[in-house]
Design a protein around this motif. Structure first.
Motif, PDB file in Angstrom:
ATOM      1  N   ARG A  77       4.146  -9.433  -0.952  1.00 27.36           N
ATOM      2  CA  ARG A  77       3.458  -9.999  -2.025  1.00 27.36           C
ATOM      3  C   ARG A  77       2.893  -9.249  -3.149  1.00 27.36           C
ATOM      4  NH1 ARG A  77       2.080 -15.419  -0.254  1.00 27.36           N
ATOM      5  NH2 ARG A  77       2.597 -15.812   1.989  1.00 27.36           N
ATOM      6  N   CYS A  78       2.251  -9.541  -4.162  1.00 26.89           N
ATOM      7  CA  CYS A  78       1.562  -8.654  -5.022  1.00 26.89           C
ATOM      8  C   CYS A  78       0.390  -7.873  -4.231  1.00 26.89           C
ATOM      9  CB  CYS A  78       0.850  -9.196  -6.160  1.00 26.89           C
ATOM     10  SG  CYS A  78       2.060 -10.358  -7.189  1.00 26.89           S
ATOM     11  N   THR A  79      -0.391  -8.678  -3.552  1.00 27.16           N
ATOM     12  CA  THR A  79      -1.452  -7.972  -2.679  1.00 27.16           C
ATOM     13  C   THR A  79      -1.121  -7.034  -1.782  1.00 27.16           C
ATOM     14  OG1 THR A  79      -1.614 -10.116  -1.505  1.00 27.16           O
ATOM     15  CG2 THR A  79      -3.125  -9.930  -3.520  1.00 27.16           C
ATOM     16  N   THR A  80       0.161  -7.117  -1.375  1.00 27.34           N
ATOM     17  CA  THR A  80       0.589  -6.075  -0.402  1.00 27.34           C
ATOM     18  C   THR A  80       0.235  -4.726  -0.902  1.00 27.34           C
ATOM     19  OG1 THR A  80       2.362  -7.643   0.463  1.00 27.34           O
ATOM     20  CG2 THR A  80       2.412  -5.299   1.013  1.00 27.34           C
ATOM     21  N   CYS A  81       0.221  -4.415  -2.172  1.00 29.36           N
ATOM     22  CA  CYS A  81       0.200  -3.069  -2.772  1.00 29.36           C
ATOM     23  C   CYS A  81      -1.204  -3.068  -3.751  1.00 29.36           C
ATOM     24  CB  CYS A  81       1.341  -2.774  -3.813  1.00 29.36           C
ATOM     25  SG  CYS A  81       2.801  -2.754  -2.924  1.00 29.36           S
ATOM     26  N   HIS A  82      -1.481  -4.286  -4.359  1.00 31.45           N
ATOM     27  CA  HIS A  82      -2.597  -4.256  -5.325  1.00 31.45           C
ATOM     28  C   HIS A  82      -3.681  -4.882  -4.839  1.00 31.45           C
ATOM     29  CE1 HIS A  82      -0.138  -2.503  -8.590  1.00 31.45           C
ATOM     30  NE2 HIS A  82       0.924  -3.530  -8.009  1.00 31.45           N
ATOM     31  N   ASP A  83      -5.011  -4.249  -4.480  1.00 30.95           N
ATOM     32  CA  ASP A  83      -6.267  -4.558  -4.515  1.00 30.95           C
ATOM     33  C   ASP A  83      -6.905  -4.651  -5.628  1.00 30.95           C
ATOM     34  OD1 ASP A  83      -8.825  -5.266  -3.351  1.00 30.95           O
ATOM     35  OD2 ASP A  83      -8.956  -3.793  -2.048  1.00 30.95           O
ATOM     36  N   PRO A  84      -7.313  -5.955  -6.120  1.00 31.62           N
ATOM     37  CA  PRO A  84      -7.835  -5.937  -7.603  1.00 31.62           C
ATOM     38  C   PRO A  84      -9.255  -5.391  -7.565  1.00 31.62           C
ATOM     39  CG  PRO A  84      -7.947  -8.277  -6.584  1.00 31.62           C
ATOM     40  CD  PRO A  84      -7.008  -7.205  -5.586  1.00 31.62           C
ATOM     41  N   HIS A  85      -9.791  -5.282  -6.375  1.00 38.56           N
ATOM     42  CA  HIS A  85     -11.253  -4.480  -6.308  1.00 38.56           C
ATOM     43  C   HIS A  85     -11.147  -3.007  -6.039  1.00 38.56           C
ATOM     44  CE1 HIS A  85     -12.871  -8.770  -6.363  1.00 38.56           C
ATOM     45  NE2 HIS A  85     -11.959  -9.009  -5.367  1.00 38.56           N
TER      46      HIS A  85
END
Length: 215
Positions: A77-85
């Motif tokens: 998923r997008c959040t597999t690589c990207h932690d917005p924080h």
């Protein structure tokens, strides 16, 4: 995906808001399709790389497609690589994203391919398989392509010319539901699909093919 799923900045339209939904009425956690329907061109008719299509490009990648049959904890998923924080930069970013690739593509397997001369030494997974290149809708900027390809195209930084749509060049094929790919045939969905066929000056001939509500 509300911001990063744009299938095209050209006439299409890329999405239609659901009836009665205002632009900022989306609440996190709601099913995206309750807020808007996303549309694409017919298969194979949309090769462009654009500023706001990171999710669209990512969803074409085999790395994404082949994990969707797994349980939720093992889907890419997008959040597999990207932690917005926590957004890494520079060398830290390179190490971070390459390490994530290694969670599926075992380092031992890559090492064996290097030894066999089948893979470059000191691999930079992101630099090779998600390279930066010029976008088609903003030709003077360079962005990371989220379409993960085994053999990416070359000359990615070569200058591009501006593209202008006209009556002779704009897309006149069917506007195809993209997300969700197969909306349930409810009256509300059929109406929104029909609206998409004529939005942005689309060819009215599309409507009779795309939605029985207009036939």
């Amino acid at each position: 995906m509300q911001c990063h799923l744009e299938t095209s900045s050209l006439k299409l339209p890329h999405a239609v808001s659901r009836q009665g939904r205002a632009p900022f009425s989306f609440i996190p956690g709601q099913p995206f399709e309750d807020f808007m329907l996303a549309f694409d061109r017919e298969p194979g008719k949309n090769p462009r790389f654009e500023v706001a299509n990171a999710a669209y490009a990512f969803r074409k990648s085999q790395c994404f497609i082949q994990t969707q049959s797994k349980d939720a904890d093992h889907q890419l998923r997008c959040t597999t690589c990207h932690d917005p924080h926590n957004i890494p930069r520079g060398g830290q970013a390179t190490r971070h994203y390459n390490n994530i690739c290694g969670t599926c593509h075992a380092p031992a397997t890559i090492a064996a391919k290097i030894t066999a001369g089948q893979h470059p030494a000191n691999p930079d997974c992101i630099g090779c398989h998600m390279p930066k290149h010029r976008t088609d809708d903003a030709i003077h900027i360079v962005m990371t392509d989220h379409f993960i390809q085994r053999f990416p195209p070359r000359n990615l930084l070569a200058p591009k010319s501006e593209y202008y749509e006209s009556d002779s060049t704009d897309y006149k094929g069917e506007v195809v539901p993209y997300y969700p790919a197969r909306p349930a045939p409810t009256p509300e969905n059929l109406l929104d699909i029909a609206v998409a066929q004529i939005a942005d000056g689309s060819n009215l001939k599309r409507v009779s093919r795309a939605s029985p509500i207009c036939s």
